[in-house]
Design an enzyme around this catalytic site. Structure first.
Site, PDB file in Angstrom:
ATOM      1  N   LEU A 148       3.111   6.439  -1.906  1.00 47.47           N
ATOM      2  CA  LEU A 148       4.161   7.377  -2.172  1.00 47.47           C
ATOM      3  C   LEU A 148       4.208   7.651  -3.760  1.00 47.47           C
ATOM      4  O   LEU A 148       4.565   8.977  -4.042  1.00 47.47           O
ATOM      5  CB  LEU A 148       5.483   6.805  -1.517  1.00 47.47           C
ATOM      6  N   VAL A 161       1.029  -1.365  -0.074  1.00 46.78           N
ATOM      7  CA  VAL A 161      -0.021   0.056   0.052  1.00 46.78           C
ATOM      8  C   VAL A 161       0.832   1.289  -0.099  1.00 46.78           C
ATOM      9  O   VAL A 161       0.940   2.378  -0.664  1.00 46.78           O
ATOM     10  CB  VAL A 161      -0.835  -0.124   1.292  1.00 46.78           C
ATOM     11  N   CYS A 162       2.030   1.128   0.774  1.00 50.00           N
ATOM     12  CA  CYS A 162       2.702   2.541   0.853  1.00 50.00           C
ATOM     13  C   CYS A 162       3.460   2.801  -0.408  1.00 50.00           C
ATOM     14  O   CYS A 162       3.787   3.941  -0.662  1.00 50.00           O
ATOM     15  CB  CYS A 162       3.856   2.077   1.866  1.00 50.00           C
ATOM     16  N   THR A 163       3.814   1.664  -1.328  1.00 46.60           N
ATOM     17  CA  THR A 163       4.360   1.807  -2.543  1.00 46.60           C
ATOM     18  C   THR A 163       3.523   2.772  -3.342  1.00 46.60           C
ATOM     19  O   THR A 163       3.917   3.635  -4.234  1.00 46.60           O
ATOM     20  CB  THR A 163       4.859   0.522  -3.317  1.00 46.60           C
TER      21      THR A 163
END
Ligand code: BEZ
Length: 219
Positions: free
Chosen positions: A50, A45-47
């Site tokens: 960002l 999810v973070c990928t």
């Protein structure tokens, strides 16, 4: 002690980032900053988040807003991860700094800890927290999402536009407002003041109470 929340001044932390060492107050300067945390590098999810933040970077810079990410890995890990982020979201460039917080000290001071989520070594991890910080270095708005829910950058932008509109014109924005929609006049403004402040006029909703508190105008 209650955690950092809206109205509080962000601490003047000194920290390592992908752009070298920064001091938070110096980075904020006299502008607005969006400070947002992520549970960890090389996570799915973070990928996507960002990359989306980078894709929206132009929108933020047009509004004079700087971005500052945070994740609890070291700077080299962040730099390696940025290659994946940019590859996954074609055309995006992660130009904003990402804070490294491997000792998990800053996430506590910035009220960005996820109470439930732990990494594979049992360490605390950041939630998906996002603070919009104003030129006075105070938090104007905070989002707090769990690791499982990725954020919507359109909503971040919309909330930012609302904050800036409210600050500039002494208005508030109603539910589901988007830029260009009518705004509401703050309850602290009397009808007399409203006539002077909004020469373009305003419309008052006719409510059963006959109290004239829901006043719309365009600014
Ligand atoms: C993610 O970024 O995909 C993620 C990170 C930690 C827990 C769950 C999801």
């Amino acid at each position: 002690m209650p955690g950092l929340t809206i109205g509080d001044t962000v601490p003047d932390l000194a920290t390592d980032t992908t752009h070298g060492r920064i001091r938070l107050h110096h980075y904020i300067g006299n502008g607005w900053v969006i400070l947002f945390s992520h549970p960890g590098d090389f996570t799915p999810v973070c990928t996507t988040e960002l990359g989306k933040m980078a894709a929206y970077a132009k929108e933020f810079s047009q509004r004079g807003v700087k971005l500052l990410g945070l994740s609890c890995d070291d700077v080299q890990s962040h730099k390696d991860w940025i290659k994946d982020i940019e590859a996954y979201t074609p055309g995006c460039k992660v130009d904003y700094p990402i804070i490294a917080d491997p000792k998990r000290e800053l996430i506590k001071q910035l009220n960005m800890v996820d109470p439930d989520e732990k990494d594979s070594e049992g360490n605390q991890v950041p939630s998906r927290a996002l603070h919009i910080v104003g030129p006075d270095k105070k938090i104007k708005l905070s989002f707090l999402y769990p690791a499982s829910t990725g954020r919507n950058m359109d909503e971040v932008l919309r909330a930012l536009d609302s904050l800036m509109k409210a600050q500039k014109f002494k208005v508030a924005t109603p539910a589901n407002w988007k830029p260009g929609d009518p705004v509401v006049i703050s309850p602290s403004v009397t009808n007399e003041q409203a006539k002077e402040m909004f020469p373009q006029g305003y419309k008052t909703a006719d409510l059963p109470s006959k109290k004239e508190y829901l006043r719309f105008t365009n600014v």
